[in-house]
Design a protein around this motif. Structure first.
Motif, short mmCIF file in Angstrom:
data_model
loop_
_atom_site.label_atom_id
_atom_site.label_comp_id
_atom_site.label_asym_id
_atom_site.label_seq_id
_atom_site.Cartn_x
_atom_site.Cartn_y
_atom_site.Cartn_z
N THR A 173 0.88 -1.67 0.46
CA THR A 173 0.63 -0.11 0.33
C THR A 173 0.73 1.47 -0.15
N ASP B 111 -2.55 4.13 0.49
CA ASP B 111 -1.68 4.73 1.60
C ASP B 111 -2.25 6.21 1.70
N GLY C 50 3.51 6.34 4.76
CA GLY C 50 2.17 5.82 5.40
C GLY C 50 2.10 7.54 6.89
#
Length: 863
Positions: A183, A203, A235
């Motif tokens: 992600t 993300d 992230g």
């Protein structure tokens, strides 16, 4: 994870993947593989092959290398059942496509899957194996150096850092890599990772959604923990940026990786223990969180509200590890729930694993059922023997848990995306065109353009960054009575909607930390109530502040206001300083006591003047009335009546007409009054001089001259007033400066020169009249009116001399009251001093009201 073993493996990975070209006598290039070959863990032949890279093991044995001989291959350990679930989902999708008559008819898909042991270096190694056909047969023979890619696409890896390494390597060959679980927002950069696609949102959206979720519950003071890898660092960077935009502060932000030494994780535990924030945002993978949970459990650190990401928020294995209920009530974002008919049953079917090879199936089965195949006598006492026919359906294990079905569905969609791309390239209808020469770049281009729906109705497509649309469910950990965590969906986040509608929470009761139903509070400073504003504390984040009460005339009507707003000029803040209320208008009104008293005094003076005029009218033929020109007396009484009445124009709300009338009426009536008094004074003086032998002065000051003098004196004041009203007349004015909380309604003078000219002219006439009366006060006469005029002028001048400083220093309506008082006092002075003695004689001493008495001379004194 960079141990000695890993560093050496990086070196050998590059060496082993080099294809050394040599030339035969015919000058034809051949390639020979260097290093150990990689064997597939799960494979099946087909017309087209899809590669799979999964972590069937979670770690490897650490060995100390001597660097005197070639390092041995990694010895993997710690069976990772999630990797098996992912591989089963991929096989399920391939088998379903092979059995389909609509998609790739007549074409069979095969697969080759490798184990990475959660090693980034090994991920690169097996990616090259998939690209080059790095099997034992190839390693033992000389083959042409130029050969097509061995796989049409690669499904995997399931974490960000290995994906970045693999995508960097195979991107040069344009071999598509589709990840179901990586992600990191950094992978959206197509300049670096041109062939990378994924079926899970970036993300970038999750981090922003996480910040909005934290803001929604009013948490502005939070701690942050992240995995020290590309997934956690990228992230958390996006989360921090968005959090700052939303006014959220991080008390601390720490990172670690599961292989860090225990003392580093202990430091993180101490930081949490000594923090004041009660909310922890954990941007961690499930493996890192599991390590942290063991450490926090030893310290029994409960009572913190955890906010999580899809990496662990719906992971049942993490919930099983959390025996001390540290994560109870956690809330976070998860991939929307999915259901693929038949997938659960397929994953739980171990037959494909059994067919894949004895060694892999043996390890899987023994770990799953805690048994051993072909046990020796020495080990028979410790573990039971495996039969290979144990029942999976009754087993309570993470392998049988289907909570990761959304990720399995991502694997499923990734395989179908490849199949749809191949279907379009081969021009499949009822049959497919086998003559098309497949090229990795062609497959990549078609993958970027695919748009289809799965049998469950899920829409599959990729945007320009190779990402799917971002949608998340908001999950709440709710412990049940049986001690099992129930992952309850309490809301949704859809990045495709407008900003104010992206986050929506359903009307479901949420469970918070320690099984509380009350939303936890996590702020550095309590909210500033309306009527106060925030003042930052020196050297602390913007979320730490003091609440200062707004100053007078300022307000704040919102919670946590950053500043107080100054009220408009006509408004003032209330006692609580949370609203601006209209200022009270202040002026001298008839309703208040002072205004009523002044009005009464004015009317009383008017009535008193009328009574005197009536007395004089009834006795107009008597000597005392006729003396000193009765016509001037009546004109004086009339002007005094106007003087008393003009004071009424000063009372009440100022208007444009009242402001112009009050000063001009006052100036003209008083000049008329003083002119009459001056005329009477001059009559006294002229009468005395006329009584002297040979004097004929009275012919120059007869009744006509007296009327003319009064008219001239009054006309001069009228001209002054006309000029004043023409050039800059008085006007109504709202005085905001005199008092803070009130509006003083008053009449601005307009031209100050005009005002003082009117007042000065009255003063000049009054002074002149006073001087003449003073000179005539001792003239011989039984009733010398000059004495009373002198006294009245003395009062008049004294009143107006004291009026000036009193008027200037009086605030607001009191200045008007001072002016009215001066008008009334001077009017009463004239009325009483000039007319009351005459009324006394007329009414009470009529015997003195005779011509003989009026003309009588006093006896001259000897000099």
């Amino acid at each position: 994870m960079m141990s000695t073993q890993t560093s050496s493996e990086w070196v050998w990975t590059l060496l082993q993947m080099l294809l050394v070209a040599s030339f035969s006598q015919a000058q034809e290039p051949v390639c020979r593989h260097r290093g150990d070959a990689e064997n597939t863990h799960l494979s099946k032949g087909g017309d087209f092959i899809i590669g799979g890279i999964f972590s069937f093991h979670s770690s490897w044995k650490d060995r100390q290398e001597t660097y005197t001989q070639k390092p041995l291959p990694l010895e993997c350990e710690g069976l990772n059942f999630r990797g098996f679930q992912f591989s089963q989902a991929m096989i399920f999708a391939i088998e379903e496509i092979n059995n389909s008559t609509d998609l790739l008819p007549g074409i069979s898909l095969g697969y080759k899957m490798y184990d990475t042991c959660s090693s980034t270096a090994r991920s690169v190694r097996v990616a090259l194996a998939l690209a080059n056909g790095n099997e034992v047969e190839f390693a033992q023979s000389n083959t042409p150096c130029t050969r097509p890619a061995q796989v049409q696409a690669i499904i995997g890896e399931t974490s960000s850092s290995p994906c970045m390494a693999v995508a960097t390597l195979i991107g040069s060959f344009y071999i598509p890599e589709i990840s179901p679980f990586a992600t990191c927002a950094c992978l959206s950069d197509k300049t670096k990772y041109s062939s990378f696609l994924r079926t899970i949102p970036s993300d970038y959206y999750q981090s922003r959604a996480l910040a909005q979720l934290v803001k929604h519950f009013g948490w502005t003071w939070v701690g942050a923990i992240r995995s020290n890898d590309d997934y956690g660092n990228n992230g958390m960077a996006t989360f921090t940026e968005t959090a700052q935009e939303l006014g959220i502060c991080l008390e601390y932000s720490v990172s670690f990786i599961r292989t860090d030494p225990p003392n580093k994780i202990q430091t993180i535990t101490e930081k949490i223990k000594h923090s004041t924030s009660k909310v922890i945002v954990a941007f961690l993978s499930f493996l890192d969180l599991d390590v942290l949970m063991y450490q926090l459990s030893d310290h029994n650190l409960t009572g913190y509200q955890w906010v999580g990401v899809e990496g662990w928020i719906f992971d049942s294995q993490t919930a099983e590890i959390d025996q001390h209920h540290i994560l109870d009530g956690a809330i976070g974002l998860a991939i929307p729930k999915a259901h693929v008919s038949g997938m659960r049953e397929f994953i739980l079917d171990a037959k494909p694993l059994n067919l894949s090879g004895t060694e892999m199936f043996t390890e899987f089965w023994e770990t799953l059922f805690s048994c051993k195949f072909n046990q020796s006598n020495s080990s028979a006492e410790n573990q039971r023997e495996c039969t290979g026919h144990e029942d999976l359906s009754k087993l309570q294990h993470s392998f049988t848990d289907m909570s990761l079905m959304p990720i399995f569905n991502n694997v499923y969609k990734g395989v179908y995306a490849v199949a749809h791309a191949l279907h379009n390239i081969l021009g499949c209808n009822e049959t497919c065109n086998y003559k098309v020469q497949l090229d990795p770049f062609m497959i990549l281009q078609h993958l970027r353009k695919i748009h289809f729906k799965t049998k469950e109705g899920d829409e599959v497509y990729f945007n320009e960054n190779g990402d799917p649309p971002a949608k998340y469910e908001i999950i709440n950990w709710q412990p049940t009575e049986k001690g099992i965590v129930d992952f309850v969906t309490v809301g949704l986040y859809d990045a495709s909607l407008p900003a104010d509608k992206q986050l929506s929470l359903q009307n479901k009761s949420l469970i918070w930390t320690q099984n509380s139903k009350q939303i936890p509070v996590s702020v550095c400073s309590e909210k500033c109530s309306p009527g106060t504003c925030k003042v930052l504390q020196k050297g602390k984040p913007v979320c730490c502040y003091d609440c200062i009460r707004c100053a007078e005339g300022e307000m704040s009507n919102t919670t946590d206001s950053i500043s107080c707003v100054k009220c408009p000029p006509e408004f003032w803040s209330n006692e609580r300083r949370d609203v601006c209320v209209k200022k009270e208008s202040e002026f001298l009104s008839y309703e208040e006591i002072m205004g009523a008293l002044l009005t009464a005094a004015s009317l009383f003076g008017t009535c008193m003047t009328a009574v005197v005029a009536l007395i004089f009218f009834r006795h107009r033929k008597t000597p005392i009335v006729r003396a000193n020109n009765s016509e001037l007396s009546f004109l004086l009484l009339f002007s005094l009546t106007l003087c008393f009445l003009c004071s009424l124009t000063f009372i009440g709300r100022p208007s444009e007409w009242s402001c112009m009338l009050r000063h001009t009426a006052f100036g003209i009536t008083f000049v008329l009054c003083i002119s009459c008094v001056l005329g009477k004074t001059m009559v006294v003086l002229m009468a005395f001089r006329a009584s002297l032998p040979g004097s004929n002065v009275m012919k120059w000051f007869g009744p006509t001259q007296q009327r003319l003098s009064v008219l001239v004196f009054t006309l001069i004041q009228v001209v002054i007033c006309i000029l004043w009203l023409t050039i800059s007349p008085p006007f109504p004015f709202k005085n905001f400066k005199e008092t803070k909380d009130k509006i003083i309604l008053e009449c601005a003078l307009g031209s100050t020169l005009g005002f003082w000219a009117v007042l000065g002219y009255i003063g000049v006439l009054a002074t002149f009249c006073f001087i003449l009366a003073f000179l005539a006060r001792k003239l011989p006469d039984n009733f010398n009116e000059a004495k009373f005029i002198t006294f009245s002028m003395l009062i008049f001048c004294a009143v107006w001399i004291t009026f000036i400083p009193a008027y200037v220093s009086s605030p607001g309506k009191f200045s008007v009251a001072v002016e009215i008082f001066a008008i009334l006092a001077s009017s009463f002075g004239l009325l009483i001093c000039i007319f009351v003695p005459k009324c006394y004689i007329i009414l009470l001493r009529p015997e003195k009201n005779s011509k003989k008495n009026m003309m009588g001379k006093g006896t001259p004194k000897a000099h």
